[in-house]
Design an enzyme around this catalytic site. Structure first.
Site, PDB file in Angstrom:
ATOM      1  N   CYS A  28       2.332  -7.013   8.340  1.00 50.03           N
ATOM      2  CA  CYS A  28       1.153  -5.470   8.195  1.00 50.03           C
ATOM      3  C   CYS A  28       0.949  -4.668   9.771  1.00 50.03           C
ATOM      4  O   CYS A  28       0.561  -5.649   9.732  1.00 50.03           O
ATOM      5  CB  CYS A  28       0.213  -6.538   6.964  1.00 50.03           C
ATOM      6  N   CYS A  31      -2.728  -4.063   9.619  1.00 52.28           N
ATOM      7  CA  CYS A  31      -2.869  -5.368  10.419  1.00 52.28           C
ATOM      8  C   CYS A  31      -2.633  -5.632  11.940  1.00 52.28           C
ATOM      9  O   CYS A  31      -3.988  -5.753  12.712  1.00 52.28           O
ATOM     10  CB  CYS A  31      -2.600  -6.802   9.629  1.00 52.28           C
TER      11      CYS A  31
END
Length: 105
Positions: A28, A31
């Site tokens: 991600c 993230c």
């Protein structure tokens, strides 16, 4: 603190300080972009807040229990209960505001 299993998560919830958990995954990109900001918040609030991370791929049961549908998601716990939530890539000021509003700091 990286939480790798249910036991570690339960132990983190039992702490005396508020707990902010970063739900993330290595694939991600948002993230990975949020991680340094979470680290800055952790340093700024050292001694007042415990910060932990949960890799949703490694601990899907924890993520499912808290309804994590999008990552990154930050959950703030106090007394073992969720008291705040942020979804998506946010800046440091937004995270600090979340912590302050949720724990009355």
């Amino acid at each position: 603190m990286n939480i790798r299993n249910e036991t570690e998560f339960v132990e983190a919830l039992r702490g005396t300080k508020p707990l902010m958990v970063d739900f993330w995954a290595p694939w991600c990109a948002p993230c990975r972009m949020l991680a340094p900001t979470v680290e800055e918040v952790e340093k700024e609030l050292e001694g007042e807040l415990t910060v932990a991370s949960v890799n949703v791929d490694e601990c899907p049961g924890i993520a499912q229990r808290y309804g994590i549908a999008s990552i990154p998601t930050l959950l703030l716990f106090a007394g073992g209960s969720v008291v705040g939530k942020s979804v998506g890539l946010v800046d440091k000021d937004r995270i600090l505001a979340l912590v302050r509003s949720a724990v009355g700091r």
